[in-house]
Write a protein that holds these residues in place. Structure first.
Motif, PDB file in Angstrom:
ATOM      1  N   TYR A  91       0.834  -1.196   0.000  1.00 35.38           N
ATOM      2  CA  TYR A  91       0.000   0.000   0.000  1.00 35.38           C
ATOM      3  C   TYR A  91       0.872   1.250   0.000  1.00 35.38           C
ATOM      4  N   TYR A  92       0.393   2.276  -0.676  1.00 32.78           N
ATOM      5  CA  TYR A  92       1.170   3.508  -0.808  1.00 32.78           C
ATOM      6  C   TYR A  92       1.487   4.118   0.555  1.00 32.78           C
ATOM      7  N   THR A  93       0.545   4.033   1.488  1.00 29.55           N
ATOM      8  CA  THR A  93       0.785   4.573   2.826  1.00 29.55           C
ATOM      9  C   THR A  93       1.952   3.873   3.506  1.00 29.55           C
ATOM     10  N   PHE A  94       1.948   2.554   3.490  1.00 34.11           N
ATOM     11  CA  PHE A  94       3.000   1.803   4.176  1.00 34.11           C
ATOM     12  C   PHE A  94       4.349   1.991   3.498  1.00 34.11           C
ATOM     13  N   SER A  95       4.388   1.943   2.182  1.00 31.10           N
ATOM     14  CA  SER A  95       5.670   2.105   1.493  1.00 31.10           C
ATOM     15  C   SER A  95       6.216   3.520   1.704  1.00 31.10           C
ATOM     16  N   THR A  96       5.322   4.524   1.673  1.00 29.58           N
ATOM     17  CA  THR A  96       5.761   5.904   1.865  1.00 29.58           C
ATOM     18  C   THR A  96       6.282   6.121   3.278  1.00 29.58           C
ATOM     19  N   PHE A  97       5.569   5.604   4.268  1.00 29.04           N
ATOM     20  CA  PHE A  97       6.006   5.821   5.643  1.00 29.04           C
ATOM     21  C   PHE A  97       7.229   4.973   6.001  1.00 29.04           C
ATOM     22  N   THR A  98       7.431   3.872   5.324  1.00 24.38           N
ATOM     23  CA  THR A  98       8.673   3.118   5.529  1.00 24.38           C
ATOM     24  C   THR A  98       9.866   3.986   5.136  1.00 24.38           C
ATOM     25  N   ILE A 196       9.318  10.778  -9.510  1.00 22.67           N
ATOM     26  CA  ILE A 196      10.081   9.527  -9.667  1.00 22.67           C
ATOM     27  C   ILE A 196       9.618   8.502  -8.643  1.00 22.67           C
ATOM     28  N   TYR A 197       9.331   8.966  -7.434  1.00 21.74           N
ATOM     29  CA  TYR A 197       8.908   8.009  -6.392  1.00 21.74           C
ATOM     30  C   TYR A 197       7.575   7.334  -6.723  1.00 21.74           C
ATOM     31  N   PRO A 198       6.495   8.072  -7.037  1.00 22.58           N
ATOM     32  CA  PRO A 198       5.256   7.368  -7.403  1.00 22.58           C
ATOM     33  C   PRO A 198       5.416   6.463  -8.620  1.00 22.58           C
ATOM     34  N   VAL A 199       6.277   6.883  -9.573  1.00 21.85           N
ATOM     35  CA  VAL A 199       6.495   6.046 -10.757  1.00 21.85           C
ATOM     36  C   VAL A 199       7.154   4.724 -10.361  1.00 21.85           C
ATOM     37  N   LEU A 200       8.153   4.766  -9.480  1.00 23.64           N
ATOM     38  CA  LEU A 200       8.827   3.550  -9.034  1.00 23.64           C
ATOM     39  C   LEU A 200       7.934   2.684  -8.155  1.00 23.64           C
ATOM     40  N   TYR A 201       6.948   3.301  -7.528  1.00 26.57           N
ATOM     41  CA  TYR A 201       6.031   2.538  -6.676  1.00 26.57           C
ATOM     42  C   TYR A 201       5.277   1.486  -7.480  1.00 26.57           C
ATOM     43  N   VAL A 244      -4.367   8.244 -11.824  1.00 28.68           N
ATOM     44  CA  VAL A 244      -3.945   8.490 -10.443  1.00 28.68           C
ATOM     45  C   VAL A 244      -2.651   9.292 -10.427  1.00 28.68           C
ATOM     46  N   GLY A 245      -1.726   8.940 -11.316  1.00 30.15           N
ATOM     47  CA  GLY A 245      -0.460   9.663 -11.390  1.00 30.15           C
ATOM     48  C   GLY A 245      -0.660  11.134 -11.715  1.00 30.15           C
ATOM     49  N   PHE A 246      -1.614  11.434 -12.590  1.00 30.66           N
ATOM     50  CA  PHE A 246      -1.890  12.827 -12.928  1.00 30.66           C
ATOM     51  C   PHE A 246      -2.406  13.589 -11.709  1.00 30.66           C
TER      52      PHE A 246
END
Length: 276
Positions: A91-98, A196-201, A244-246
């Protein structure tokens, strides 16, 4: 080790050739300027240099304490066990907060990686958390509560730790970027490169799903239904990911514009900022 650069006040330049304003208008403008100057210099008047210098840093330590409280609550409710972590890091929340935990710890404990302290990096952190919060509030939360109305998953959306990670910290870090970051060396193209971060996600999600399959894991493979290839074709997934990326990009532009717009207006004063 704090730089003393922000402790020096640069007085406003004196206009040697004022335009011939009417006296009443000139007095009004002078009064307005005095009020703005008094507000901007209030921290300098209240605190000596050695005390006021770390105010921005103290603010970030307070966020770190709130982060620790949130992590403790996650462990208490068994949301942060090794198995659950592997299941939820998709999940984006968990990966971002990691990533955020490592970044905030590295900057607070003065790890020698200069880029981590830059205005560009601090904007990227703020943009990532702002998009997380807004997308969760507008899209994920309403659907999750509607789908899991009476389940434990629904309760989780009303828990205190949920508010910490989806609202409190993202808002506080956005405020940090706006009011406590020295933006003199910030690059205009950062409004694009942070993506770059959302793209790599996206490839990370599918890599994690593949690792789960080959290791015969039992966790869910995909975090969001629009990314599930068992339910949608390639072009459908690509279309939704781009949509979503936009939205992420627009939110990032807005955060950048607010910060830089206020900066060009002299808000915050340089004495409030600290990038170290």
């Amino acid at each position: 080790k704090y730089s003393q650069r922000s402790c020096h006040h640069n007085p406003e330049p004196t206009n040697l050739n004022p335009e011939p304003y009417p006296s009443r208008l000139r007095k009004t403008n002078d009064l307005t300027q005095r009020i703005i100057t008094m507000i901007s210099q209030a921290p300098m008047a209240l605190f000596p240099c050695e005390v006021r210098m770390p105010i921005a840093l103290m603010y970030r330590w307070a966020i770190f304490v709130l982060l620790i409280v949130g992590l403790i609550l996650l462990m208490k409710h068994k949301v942060l066990t090794p198995f659950v972590f592997w299941s939820r890091i998709q999940y984006y929340t968990f990966s971002t907060f990691t990533l955020f935990v490592f970044w905030l710890g590295a900057t607070l404990f003065q790890v020698d990686i200069p880029f981590l302290y830059s205005a560009d990096c601090r904007f990227g952190v703020a943009a990532s958390l702002a998009t997380l919060s807004l997308m969760y509030h507008l899209i994920v939360r309403p659907g999750a509560i509607r789908t899991h109305r009476l389940n434990d998953i629904s309760y989780e959306h009303f828990s205190f730790y949920n508010y910490i990670f989806h609202y409190f910290i993202p808002i506080l870090m956005t405020v940090d970027y706006i009011f406590f970051v020295d933006k003199r060396d910030m690059h205009w193209y950062t409004m694009f490169t942070w993506m770059i971060y959302p793209v790599l996600y996206v490839p990370f999600v599918y890599l994690r799903a593949w690792l789960t399959i080959v290791t015969h894991g039992t966790s869910h493979l995909y975090p969001y239904t629009f990314m599930d290839p068992t339910m949608h074709g390639f072009f459908s997934i690509a279309k939704e990911v781009l949509k979503v990326g936009f939205r992420f990009f627009v939110i990032g532009i807005f955060v950048y514009a607010v910060g830089m717009g206020l900066w060009h207006l002299g808000i915050p004063p340089l004495s409030w900022t600290y990038n170290g």
